[in-house]
Structures are given as C-alpha cells and as structure tokens.
Design a protein around this motif. Structure first.
Motif, PDB file in Angstrom:
ATOM      1  N   ASN A 102       0.870  -1.177   0.000  1.00  0.00           N
ATOM      2  CA  ASN A 102       0.000   0.000   0.000  1.00  0.00           C
ATOM      3  C   ASN A 102       0.905   1.224   0.000  1.00  0.00           C
ATOM      4  O   ASN A 102       1.210   1.790   1.047  1.00  0.00           O
ATOM      5  N   LEU A 103       1.339   1.634  -1.186  1.00  0.00           N
ATOM      6  CA  LEU A 103       2.354   2.673  -1.273  1.00  0.00           C
ATOM      7  C   LEU A 103       1.873   4.026  -0.762  1.00  0.00           C
ATOM      8  O   LEU A 103       2.691   4.880  -0.439  1.00  0.00           O
ATOM      9  N   LYS A 104       0.581   4.226  -0.682  1.00  0.00           N
ATOM     10  CA  LYS A 104       0.106   5.492  -0.136  1.00  0.00           C
ATOM     11  C   LYS A 104       0.319   5.559   1.381  1.00  0.00           C
ATOM     12  O   LYS A 104       0.376   6.651   1.947  1.00  0.00           O
ATOM     13  N   ASN A 105       0.435   4.415   2.020  1.00  0.00           N
ATOM     14  CA  ASN A 105       0.829   4.358   3.436  1.00  0.00           C
ATOM     15  C   ASN A 105       2.246   3.790   3.472  1.00  0.00           C
ATOM     16  O   ASN A 105       2.488   2.685   3.934  1.00  0.00           O
ATOM     17  N   TYR A 106       3.192   4.568   2.943  1.00  0.00           N
ATOM     18  CA  TYR A 106       4.504   4.036   2.611  1.00  0.00           C
ATOM     19  C   TYR A 106       5.438   3.870   3.799  1.00  0.00           C
ATOM     20  O   TYR A 106       6.560   3.404   3.629  1.00  0.00           O
TER      21      TYR A 106
END
Length: 313
Positions: A102-106
């Motif tokens: 989940n790259l938005k919660n990197y």
C-alpha cells in the motif's frame, strides 16, 4: 508558442503557492516525527516515550485532560515527502517491506488509542521543494500519486496543453508511456480525537525510511559524520567485534514538533538490536538513565530534530 489556460491566473497562484504547514525539512534520510497536536488549557501531554530503531519507530503519548467533559482535538501525522521518479531514492524503491503493498501508506503508519486501532482519514499532497502544488493539481485533474506504472498511465492521458504546462515547469519528463513525475508525494493522516477527563494513551508506529549517505560503509565515516552524529572514538572498534556485522551506514531522522508547553515526562530510547550499532548527538537537557542508549527528562521540550546513525547488516 505559449499555451494559455482559461484559469491561468488562478492556477498559477495555486500552483506556485508555498505551503509550510505540512512541509518537513529533511535532516537525514526521509525523516518523520510524532503527531502534530495543539494543546489547550485543558489537554496536555503528560508523558512521551520515543523508541527509535533502524526497523521501527514507536512513539507513545499519555495525554491528560482536566476538563469536566470530553474535549475533541484534531490529530495529524505527516509522512516524509518522497520522490516518485525512477531513481534509487524514489518512493517505490525505498518503501520498507509491507508498506509496498500500500504505497500510499509508505511507512506502514498505525495508530492505537487506549490499545484500540484507529482508522484515520488520508490526505494527499504534491510538493516541489517547499511549493505546495496540491490545489493546482486537483483543479487541473493531475493525479497527485504517480509512483506506480498504473498511476503514471493517467499522466499520459492528460490533455496535451496540461502536459505541456507541467513540462514547462519541469514537473514531468518524457512522453507517451514513459512520462515520469517530477514532484514529491506526501501522505498525511488525520483523525478527530476525543479526550475524556483523565488519561488517554496514544501509540503510533511506523517503519522509517532510512537514508544511505555513502557506499563505503564505516570507511566513509568522515569527520563531518563524526561531528554530526557524535561518533565516539571506539565506535568502529565495537563494530569490528560484532559477529555478522556488515556495516552499511544508514541514517534516521526524527522531527521535533513545536510544542507550546513542556512535556511532563520525556523518554528517548535508541534500540541497536543484536547486529546494529548506533550513534547520535543526545538532545540537550536529557540525562542518561541506568539503561544503555536511554535518556530522560522532566518538563522537557524537544527543540531540535533527532539524528541517528546506524551501522546495519
């Protein structure tokens, strides 16, 4: 030929606006910090424990409310700003472990309130240095997140005049399927916290994105490093005695947050682990405890960012 937008004046004002409220100046690597919290006469931080390691940051707060009824405050956690291009320092390359799912919660940010998980609201920001590009991007329909191949395809689908304007601002490069974003991406998590009378415990954890300042391992620890991280003379000797230590140099930054009043009890711990060494300049005002790499103080305000150098396998 210069392309004109029907909203050009407003767009440029939004596009070039400088936004400092959520911007974090880098000290080492890609630093983050604790929650952003504005106290009032009724709610204060009675205790803060900061536990730093190369693999995990854990910050625990104990808030105390003296109000007769619950007090609701906005809490915010700002992740570091990350490049989205194809360099080794980009978001998709440096996001640690599980965070890549989940790259938005990197940084794999998580928050617990009195032991129970909270699902905070997610905000996205686009930055070019200290310029907050977010409002202009939203107005133009430019995707803020563009770190993955699927996300970058949306850049190629933008109208030509918008792509031209972005290229003129050096915010994209390439063409066709090879368009590359030139701005930084930042996630900010926010939630409304109700503080009942008495104590409320809040735990935040995340996986830090480390910086790797040289390719020479401990041999690259110049006098500048020794000064910036207060490296003791016997540091490399200890390193050589640790079995299995490969000695890659990594740095971690923890951002100090502006507090309008001192924290009642403050604890800082740096966890080396079995095969890691650490060095840092201990913030002024902290006193060593009877445990290694731990410091404490009462009625303390962390005024400067904490910078830790690790030798990691």
């Amino acid at each position: 030929m210069t392309l004109q937008f029907p909203f050009s004046a407003g767009f440029l004002a939004l596009f070039l606006a400088s936004g400092q409220a959520l911007a974090d100046d880098a000290v080492s690597g890609y630093p983050a910090g604790g929650v952003v919290f504005k106290s009032d006469k009724d709610v204060s931080i009675a205790r803060q424990d900061i536990d730093l390691s190369a693999a995990r940051v854990h910050v625990r707060y104990v808030f105390v409310s003296n109000a007769a009824a619950p007090v609701v405050k906005t809490m915010r956690f700002a992740m570091p700003k990350m490049p989205q291009d194809d360099t080794p320092d980009s978001l998709i390359e440096l996001a640690p472990g599980k965070a890549r799912d989940n790259l938005k919660n990197y940084v794999d940010f998580q928050v617990l309130v009195d032991g129970k998980p909270v699902a905070p609201k997610h905000h996205e920001f686009a930055w070019s240095g200290t310029r907050n590009l977010t409002a202009g991007f939203l107005k133009m329909g430019v995707p803020i997140f563009a770190a993955t191949r699927d996300a970058r395809e949306k850049l190629g689908q933008l109208p030509d005049k918008i792509k031209h304007q972005l290229a003129m601002q050096k915010l994209i490069s390439g063409h066709g399927d090879g368009i590359m974003p030139g701005w930084d991406y930042q996630s900010v998590y926010e939630w409304l916290q109700s503080f009942a009378p008495g104590e409320t415990g809040i735990d935040i954890t995340y996986k830090p994105i480390l910086g790797y300042p040289n390719d020479m391992g401990p041999h690259g620890l110049t006098d500048d490093f020794k000064t910036a991280y207060c490296i003791p003379p016997d540091f490399l000797g200890d390193h050589a005695q640790r079995a299995g230590m490969l000695g890659e140099v990594a740095v971690l930054g923890y951002l100090a947050r502006d507090m309008d009043r001192p924290i009642g009890e403050f604890h800082l711990k740096v966890d080396e682990g079995a095969h890691t060494l650490a060095s840092l300049c201990v913030p002024a005002g902290l006193t060593a405890t009877n445990k290694p790499m731990e410091w404490a103080a009462k009625d303390f305000t962390l005024k400067n960012d904490v910078k830790v150098l690790f030798l990691v396998p």
